[in-house]
Design a protein around this motif. Sequence first.
Motif, PDB file in Angstrom:
ATOM      1  N   GLY A   1      -3.885   3.685   0.953  1.00 60.62           N
ATOM      2  CA  GLY A   1      -5.257   3.514   0.478  1.00 60.62           C
ATOM      3  C   GLY A   1      -6.054   2.596   1.392  1.00 60.62           C
ATOM      4  N   PHE A   2      -7.194   2.196   0.922  1.00 59.63           N
ATOM      5  CA  PHE A   2      -8.173   1.441   1.715  1.00 59.63           C
ATOM      6  C   PHE A   2      -7.629   0.081   2.176  1.00 59.63           C
ATOM      7  CE2 PHE A   2     -12.131  -1.340   0.860  1.00 59.63           C
ATOM      8  CZ  PHE A   2     -12.511  -1.362   2.194  1.00 59.63           C
ATOM      9  N   ILE A   3      -7.329  -0.807   1.254  1.00 60.60           N
ATOM     10  CA  ILE A   3      -6.975  -2.188   1.628  1.00 60.60           C
ATOM     11  C   ILE A   3      -5.545  -2.261   2.169  1.00 60.60           C
ATOM     12  CG2 ILE A   3      -6.744  -4.562   0.784  1.00 60.60           C
ATOM     13  CD1 ILE A   3      -8.840  -3.784  -1.409  1.00 60.60           C
TER      14      ILE A   3
ATOM     15  N   ASP B   1       3.899   4.799  -1.408  1.00 64.73           N
ATOM     16  CA  ASP B   1       2.600   5.302  -1.870  1.00 64.73           C
ATOM     17  C   ASP B   1       2.791   6.703  -2.446  1.00 64.73           C
ATOM     18  OD1 ASP B   1      -0.590   4.449  -1.017  1.00 64.73           O
ATOM     19  OD2 ASP B   1      -0.206   6.465  -1.815  1.00 64.73           O
ATOM     20  N   ALA B   2       2.125   6.950  -3.572  1.00 65.79           N
ATOM     21  CA  ALA B   2       2.227   8.251  -4.240  1.00 65.79           C
ATOM     22  C   ALA B   2       1.270   9.284  -3.648  1.00 65.79           C
ATOM     23  CB  ALA B   2       1.946   8.076  -5.732  1.00 65.79           C
TER      24      ALA B   2
ATOM     25  N   THR C   1      -2.014   9.692  -4.060  1.00 66.25           N
ATOM     26  CA  THR C   1      -2.962  10.262  -5.021  1.00 66.25           C
ATOM     27  C   THR C   1      -4.205  10.682  -4.239  1.00 66.25           C
ATOM     28  OG1 THR C   1      -4.150   8.185  -5.406  1.00 66.25           O
ATOM     29  CG2 THR C   1      -2.155   8.569  -6.740  1.00 66.25           C
TER      30      THR C   1
ATOM     31  N   GLY D   1      -5.150   8.141  -1.638  1.00 64.55           N
ATOM     32  CA  GLY D   1      -4.244   7.790  -0.546  1.00 64.55           C
ATOM     33  C   GLY D   1      -4.277   8.856   0.542  1.00 64.55           C
TER      34      GLY D   1
ATOM     35  N   ASP E   1       6.392   7.097  -6.348  1.00 64.66           N
ATOM     36  CA  ASP E   1       5.569   6.514  -7.406  1.00 64.66           C
ATOM     37  C   ASP E   1       6.140   5.162  -7.829  1.00 64.66           C
ATOM     38  OD1 ASP E   1       4.349   6.092 -10.071  1.00 64.66           O
ATOM     39  OD2 ASP E   1       3.660   8.155  -9.808  1.00 64.66           O
ATOM     40  N   ILE E   2       5.265   4.184  -8.027  1.00 61.77           N
ATOM     41  CA  ILE E   2       5.757   2.852  -8.413  1.00 61.77           C
ATOM     42  C   ILE E   2       6.306   2.819  -9.842  1.00 61.77           C
ATOM     43  CG2 ILE E   2       4.366   1.532  -6.765  1.00 61.77           C
ATOM     44  CD1 ILE E   2       2.479   0.845  -9.168  1.00 61.77           C
TER      45      ILE E   2
ATOM     46  N   LEU F   1      -0.259  -3.486  -3.883  1.00 61.35           N
ATOM     47  CA  LEU F   1      -1.663  -3.041  -3.963  1.00 61.35           C
ATOM     48  C   LEU F   1      -1.822  -1.713  -4.693  1.00 61.35           C
ATOM     49  CD1 LEU F   1      -1.347  -4.088  -0.586  1.00 61.35           C
ATOM     50  CD2 LEU F   1      -3.756  -4.360  -1.168  1.00 61.35           C
TER      51      LEU F   1
ATOM     52  N   SER G   1      -7.944   2.562  -8.961  1.00 56.49           N
ATOM     53  CA  SER G   1      -8.862   1.467  -8.627  1.00 56.49           C
ATOM     54  C   SER G   1     -10.343   1.744  -8.908  1.00 56.49           C
ATOM     55  CB  SER G   1      -8.696   1.117  -7.133  1.00 56.49           C
ATOM     56  OG  SER G   1      -9.164   2.182  -6.330  1.00 56.49           O
TER      57      SER G   1
ATOM     58  N   THR H   1      -0.043   3.434 -14.085  1.00 57.03           N
ATOM     59  CA  THR H   1       0.191   2.862 -12.747  1.00 57.03           C
ATOM     60  C   THR H   1       0.008   1.352 -12.733  1.00 57.03           C
ATOM     61  OG1 THR H   1      -0.323   4.860 -11.521  1.00 57.03           O
ATOM     62  CG2 THR H   1      -0.754   2.784 -10.391  1.00 57.03           C
TER      63      THR H   1
ATOM     64  N   SER I   1      -4.999  -8.511  -7.160  1.00 58.95           N
ATOM     65  CA  SER I   1      -5.868  -8.198  -8.295  1.00 58.95           C
ATOM     66  C   SER I   1      -7.341  -8.355  -7.902  1.00 58.95           C
ATOM     67  CB  SER I   1      -5.472  -9.058  -9.489  1.00 58.95           C
ATOM     68  OG  SER I   1      -6.162  -8.614 -10.635  1.00 58.95           O
TER      69      SER I   1
ATOM     70  N   TYR J   1     -10.317  -0.190 -16.350  1.00 62.55           N
ATOM     71  CA  TYR J   1      -9.723  -0.595 -15.069  1.00 62.55           C
ATOM     72  C   TYR J   1      -9.426  -2.090 -15.074  1.00 62.55           C
ATOM     73  CZ  TYR J   1      -9.745  -2.391 -10.262  1.00 62.55           C
ATOM     74  OH  TYR J   1      -9.452  -3.087  -9.112  1.00 62.55           O
TER      75      TYR J   1
ATOM     76  N   LYS K   1      -5.850  -4.193 -14.970  1.00 57.21           N
ATOM     77  CA  LYS K   1      -5.520  -5.174 -13.924  1.00 57.21           C
ATOM     78  C   LYS K   1      -5.210  -6.540 -14.567  1.00 57.21           C
ATOM     79  CE  LYS K   1      -5.547  -4.736 -10.008  1.00 57.21           C
ATOM     80  NZ  LYS K   1      -4.527  -4.236  -9.037  1.00 57.21           N
TER      81      LYS K   1
ATOM     82  N   ASN L   1     -14.586  -5.194  -1.797  1.00 58.88           N
ATOM     83  CA  ASN L   1     -14.314  -5.024  -0.366  1.00 58.88           C
ATOM     84  C   ASN L   1     -15.156  -3.900   0.215  1.00 58.88           C
ATOM     85  OD1 ASN L   1     -10.847  -5.771   0.334  1.00 58.88           O
ATOM     86  ND2 ASN L   1     -12.128  -6.664  -1.245  1.00 58.88           N
TER      87      ASN L   1
HETATM   88  P1  NAD Z   1      -7.338   2.643  -3.218  1.00 64.92           P
HETATM   89  O1  NAD Z   1      -7.723   3.401  -4.436  1.00 64.92           O
HETATM   90  O2  NAD Z   1      -8.062   2.891  -1.946  1.00 64.92           O
HETATM   91  O3  NAD Z   1      -5.781   2.857  -2.907  1.00 64.92           O
HETATM   92  C1  NAD Z   1      -4.814   2.851  -3.904  1.00 64.92           C
HETATM   93  C2  NAD Z   1      -3.534   3.401  -3.294  1.00 64.92           C
HETATM   94  O4  NAD Z   1      -2.517   3.342  -4.309  1.00 64.92           O
HETATM   95  C3  NAD Z   1      -3.646   4.863  -2.848  1.00 64.92           C
HETATM   96  O5  NAD Z   1      -3.076   5.017  -1.567  1.00 64.92           O
HETATM   97  C4  NAD Z   1      -2.840   5.625  -3.892  1.00 64.92           C
HETATM   98  O6  NAD Z   1      -2.224   6.796  -3.384  1.00 64.92           O
HETATM   99  C5  NAD Z   1      -1.809   4.573  -4.309  1.00 64.92           C
HETATM  100  N1  NAD Z   1      -1.275   4.800  -5.663  1.00 64.92           N
HETATM  101  C6  NAD Z   1      -1.987   5.047  -6.791  1.00 64.92           C
HETATM  102  N2  NAD Z   1      -1.144   5.226  -7.821  1.00 64.92           N
HETATM  103  C7  NAD Z   1       0.116   5.055  -7.336  1.00 64.92           C
HETATM  104  C8  NAD Z   1       1.407   5.096  -7.918  1.00 64.92           C
HETATM  105  N3  NAD Z   1       1.579   5.355  -9.236  1.00 64.92           N
HETATM  106  N4  NAD Z   1       2.486   4.872  -7.137  1.00 64.92           N
HETATM  107  C9  NAD Z   1       2.323   4.608  -5.811  1.00 64.92           C
HETATM  108  N5  NAD Z   1       1.132   4.581  -5.197  1.00 64.92           N
HETATM  109  C10 NAD Z   1       0.036   4.802  -5.960  1.00 64.92           C
HETATM  110  O7  NAD Z   1      -7.420   1.107  -3.636  1.00 64.92           O
HETATM  111  P2  NAD Z   1      -7.923  -0.142  -2.799  1.00 64.92           P
HETATM  112  O8  NAD Z   1      -9.394  -0.222  -2.874  1.00 64.92           O
HETATM  113  O9  NAD Z   1      -7.250  -0.129  -1.485  1.00 64.92           O
HETATM  114  O10 NAD Z   1      -7.341  -1.322  -3.697  1.00 64.92           O
HETATM  115  C11 NAD Z   1      -6.018  -1.822  -3.501  1.00 64.92           C
HETATM  116  C12 NAD Z   1      -5.748  -2.898  -4.514  1.00 64.92           C
HETATM  117  O11 NAD Z   1      -6.709  -3.935  -4.373  1.00 64.92           O
HETATM  118  C13 NAD Z   1      -5.824  -2.436  -5.966  1.00 64.92           C
HETATM  119  O12 NAD Z   1      -4.782  -3.028  -6.673  1.00 64.92           O
HETATM  120  C14 NAD Z   1      -7.177  -2.929  -6.435  1.00 64.92           C
HETATM  121  O13 NAD Z   1      -7.162  -3.190  -7.818  1.00 64.92           O
HETATM  122  C15 NAD Z   1      -7.329  -4.197  -5.631  1.00 64.92           C
HETATM  123  N6  NAD Z   1      -8.715  -4.600  -5.314  1.00 64.92           N
HETATM  124  C16 NAD Z   1      -9.580  -3.720  -4.744  1.00 64.92           C
HETATM  125  C17 NAD Z   1     -10.871  -4.147  -4.425  1.00 64.92           C
HETATM  126  C18 NAD Z   1     -11.868  -3.224  -3.754  1.00 64.92           C
HETATM  127  O14 NAD Z   1     -13.034  -3.619  -3.589  1.00 64.92           O
HETATM  128  N7  NAD Z   1     -11.486  -2.034  -3.332  1.00 64.92           N
HETATM  129  C19 NAD Z   1     -11.283  -5.451  -4.728  1.00 64.92           C
HETATM  130  C20 NAD Z   1     -10.359  -6.324  -5.326  1.00 64.92           C
HETATM  131  C21 NAD Z   1      -9.080  -5.896  -5.597  1.00 64.92           C
END
Ligand code: NAD
Length: 325
Positions: free
Chosen positions: A10-12, A37-38, A40, A43, A63-64, A83, A87, A102, A126, A151, A155, A181
Amino acid sequence: MNILITGAAGFIGSHLTRTVLGPGKPLGADVRVTVLDALTYAGDRANLAAVEDEPGFSFVHGDITDAALVDRLVAGHDAVVHLAAESHVDRSIAHADAFVRTNVLGTQTLLEAALRHGTGPFVHVSTDEVYGSVPTGSSKETDPLAPNSPYAASKAASDLLALSYHRTHGLDVRVTRCSNNYGPHQYPEKIIPLFVTRLLAGGTVPLYGDGENVRDWLHVDDHCQGLLAVLTGGREGETYNIGGGSELTNKELTGLLLEACGAGWERVEHVTDRKGHDRRYSVDWTKIRDELGYRPRHDFAGGLADTVAWYKAHRPAPGAELPGT
Ligand code: NAD
């Protein structure tokens, strides 16, 4: 150090993995990263293309919530950065079940495996959304949690579970709560990539309610520097807010995105506000600054310009379907 990073397609997580295994290797030349990573909708393995050939990299599609798989993987690692999550707030309003599965059960599955194998630090990533809406001032780590969306509630539940594994079992858990982010490689459903990709494709963008909701925007690279600081120097059982970007109303942000994409306000559609839409988030990040020397390095104007440039270079082919809200 052998690190298991969940959700790193995913992103972060992908940014963190590219940072850890990229030039300079901030955690040392012998660091190894396993991504779980699953894959989804959010991802994309292509987000990890830059490090796929690194000798320390391996990818596990899984899957986690899969306890047997998680147990086997956690066993071989010294640390976990967690992570993986559902989200997107809007999706949690429509269908909360995947968020509970999840974000809550998946986190508990990982914690249980970490406890069994004595794996730590376990950095649980978080969000500032767990504090709920803050009309004035900034949330401190000691403030009560008051999440409003499914959501944020999922969290908050996972944060409390993580901290309970420290207090009950002594597991080395560290929780981070970050503001919004922005940056490259974000799935185009959140406001910045959604608006940019739609504007670049000639479409319109949906602005919720009166557009006066305030968010603090932090470059994904600054978030990852904060995560590395907590992983390497944070204290067990502690929570660290990560913020310090730029507070903007959604209307102000929209103005900047229109300007960056060469579009006018006629491209903005005013749509009914999101249900339960939090008015403002803001975190007090003095703890991570004073304890770990964290400071955001990216200024918003430059970071946003780079992000828009990245989407321009990676925009979907003409005629590709526009992302939904
Ligand atoms: P994202 O949605 O871009 O990525 C989530 C990733 O998790 C994806 O690659 C997805 O395939 C994977 N995933 C989802 N369900 C899964 C499962 N059951 N098993 C394994 N993998 C699974 O999210 P993001 O924006 O990169 O955020 C990452 C984390 O940071 C999250 O926990 C989110 O709550 C937290 N966060 C995000 C932000 C933001 O602005 N994006 C800000 C603060 C905190």
